[in-house]
Write a protein that holds these residues in place. Structure first.
Motif, short mmCIF file in Angstrom:
data_model
loop_
_atom_site.label_atom_id
_atom_site.label_comp_id
_atom_site.label_asym_id
_atom_site.label_seq_id
_atom_site.Cartn_x
_atom_site.Cartn_y
_atom_site.Cartn_z
N ASP A 135 0.69 -1.28 -0.02
CA ASP A 135 -0.02 0.09 0.12
C ASP A 135 1.04 1.14 0.08
O ASP A 135 0.77 1.85 0.81
CB ASP A 135 -0.82 0.00 1.12
N ASN A 136 1.71 1.26 -1.18
CA ASN A 136 2.43 2.49 -1.10
C ASN A 136 2.06 3.49 -2.33
O ASN A 136 1.44 2.97 -3.18
CB ASN A 136 4.02 2.03 -1.69
N PRO A 137 2.57 4.61 -2.07
CA PRO A 137 1.98 5.64 -3.19
C PRO A 137 2.76 5.72 -4.15
O PRO A 137 2.07 6.03 -5.26
CB PRO A 137 2.13 7.22 -2.35
N ASP A 138 3.67 4.86 -4.52
CA ASP A 138 4.39 4.74 -5.93
C ASP A 138 4.94 3.48 -5.84
O ASP A 138 6.24 3.04 -5.32
CB ASP A 138 5.51 5.91 -5.77
N SER A 139 4.41 2.52 -6.58
CA SER A 139 4.76 1.08 -6.96
C SER A 139 4.71 0.90 -8.35
O SER A 139 3.79 0.27 -8.80
CB SER A 139 3.85 0.16 -5.96
N PRO A 140 5.79 0.98 -9.06
CA PRO A 140 5.76 0.44 -10.40
C PRO A 140 6.25 -0.57 -10.74
O PRO A 140 7.13 -1.41 -10.12
CB PRO A 140 6.96 1.85 -10.95
N ILE A 141 5.46 -1.09 -11.81
CA ILE A 141 5.81 -2.54 -12.29
C ILE A 141 6.10 -2.25 -13.84
O ILE A 141 5.41 -1.85 -14.65
CB ILE A 141 4.63 -3.63 -12.40
N SER A 142 7.28 -2.77 -14.23
CA SER A 142 7.79 -2.57 -15.58
C SER A 142 7.71 -3.89 -16.40
O SER A 142 8.08 -5.07 -15.91
CB SER A 142 9.45 -2.02 -15.71
N GLU A 165 -6.98 6.50 -3.10
CA GLU A 165 -5.43 6.46 -3.56
C GLU A 165 -5.28 7.00 -5.03
O GLU A 165 -6.43 7.22 -5.54
CB GLU A 165 -5.06 4.99 -3.53
N ALA A 166 -4.09 7.47 -5.04
CA ALA A 166 -3.86 7.91 -6.54
C ALA A 166 -4.32 6.77 -7.57
O ALA A 166 -4.20 5.70 -7.46
CB ALA A 166 -2.45 8.29 -6.63
N PRO A 167 -4.85 7.27 -9.03
CA PRO A 167 -5.25 6.26 -9.83
C PRO A 167 -3.77 5.72 -10.53
O PRO A 167 -2.62 6.32 -10.35
CB PRO A 167 -5.71 7.20 -10.91
N PRO A 186 -8.91 4.79 -14.65
CA PRO A 186 -10.07 4.88 -14.04
C PRO A 186 -9.62 4.28 -12.64
O PRO A 186 -9.22 2.96 -12.73
CB PRO A 186 -11.27 4.40 -14.78
N GLN A 187 -9.80 4.64 -11.53
CA GLN A 187 -10.08 3.94 -10.10
C GLN A 187 -11.11 2.89 -10.29
O GLN A 187 -12.32 3.12 -10.67
CB GLN A 187 -10.05 4.63 -9.11
N THR A 188 -10.91 1.77 -9.73
CA THR A 188 -11.74 0.69 -9.59
C THR A 188 -12.67 0.59 -8.52
O THR A 188 -13.87 0.18 -8.42
CB THR A 188 -11.08 -0.68 -9.79
N GLY A 189 -12.22 1.37 -7.44
CA GLY A 189 -12.93 1.24 -5.96
C GLY A 189 -12.35 0.00 -5.36
O GLY A 189 -11.63 -0.86 -5.87
N LEU A 212 1.12 1.70 -9.79
CA LEU A 212 0.09 1.61 -8.91
C LEU A 212 0.09 2.76 -7.86
O LEU A 212 1.06 3.01 -7.18
CB LEU A 212 -0.10 0.28 -8.35
N GLY A 213 -0.87 3.68 -7.58
CA GLY A 213 -0.89 4.63 -6.68
C GLY A 213 -1.07 4.23 -5.24
O GLY A 213 -1.15 5.06 -4.33
N GLY A 214 -1.09 2.92 -4.88
CA GLY A 214 -1.42 2.48 -3.63
C GLY A 214 -1.68 0.83 -3.83
O GLY A 214 -0.72 0.50 -4.32
#
Length: 261
Positions: A135-142, A165-167, A186-189, A212-214
């Protein structure tokens, strides 16, 4: 691979083509065991296209690959003490599954394996015993398509990108590192699902970053293999010693006709 040939007198000219070029492909992560730390993936059947390099970044676990497979049919215990990760369950409990969340109306079917950025405390080994999304604000997957690319990116399916959270964002790059396109999804909820969120389609992609924003997870990635750009040289010669090299005494052959079938 398909070999196309043309006879030229006593010569044989061959051109190798990829029969999968132009095919649509989907990465759905179903061929990997839950808990696997993922460094590469292949597309699902009938053609196994790959490898596609994968690396997930958890800022709290610098240098470790945090891209991990999560089984949405069996949300398990959180090794960090947070309890069951039911917001990644599919389908939602309203449709007979383990998923729990107030956006579960869009979560109507079993999605199987998901790709997550795992919590830091579960990383460090060959696999993760009880995967749980960070649950991090900046979690990239490449995703690195250089072994098969470039490709045309079509769409991405996500789950549990919560409204608070951020989209999620997607950046698509060419082989030289140039940014081709970027998208805010779009955020899914909570426990919600968005299927086939369009990403263009965007051609000439070699490298892709999904941030992922979270919390949240990737369900599927859809792309097309692009036809290769081929060219033939403008000089034909008789290779007398069959060494594959144009030697000074090798004679040129004029007015060659080449038929590709």
């Amino acid at each position: 691979m398909k070999m196309t040939t043309a006879a030229i007198g006593g010569l044989l000219l061959a051109l190798t083509l990829n029969p999968l070029a132009g095919r649509a492909a989907t990465v759905d992560f179903e061929d990997l065991a839950p808990g696997t730390i993922v460094s590469e993936v292949f597309s699902s059947a009938p053609e196994s296209i790959g490898p596609i390099g994968v690396f997930g970044v958890n800022p709290q676990a610098a240098g470790l690959n945090a891209a991990v497979i999560f089984d949405s049919a069996a949300p398990n215990g959180d090794p960090c003490g947070g309890g069951l990760d039911l917001d990644l369950g599919t389908p939602n409990e309203a449709f007979g599954g383990p998923g729990v969340g107030d956006a579960g109306a869009s979560n109507t079917e079993a999605l199987g394996n998901l790709l997550i950025v795992n919590e830091a405390c579960g990383l460090g080994g060959a696999s993760v015993d009880r995967p749980n999304d960070a649950d991090n604000p900046d979690s990239p997957i490449s995703f690195d398509f250089s072994a098969i690319g470039p490709v045309t990116i079509n769409s991405l399916s996500l789950i549990d990108v919560e409204a608070a959270e951020a989209p999620a964002t997607v950046e698509l790059f060419d082989a030289g590192g140039g940014l081709l396109a970027d998208f805010v999804l779009p955020q899914t909820g909570d426990n919600g699902v968005i299927r086939n969120s369009p990403l263009g389609p965007t051609p000439d992609v070699t490298f892709m970053v999904v941030t992922l924003g979270g919390s949240g997870a990737i369900d599927e990635l859809d792309f097309d293999l692009e036809p290769p750009v081929c060219s033939l040289g403008d000089f034909v010669f008789l290779d007398e010693n069959e060494d594959g090299i144009q030697d000074p005494l090798d004679l040129a052959i004029a007015d060659v006709k080449l038929n590709l079938t």
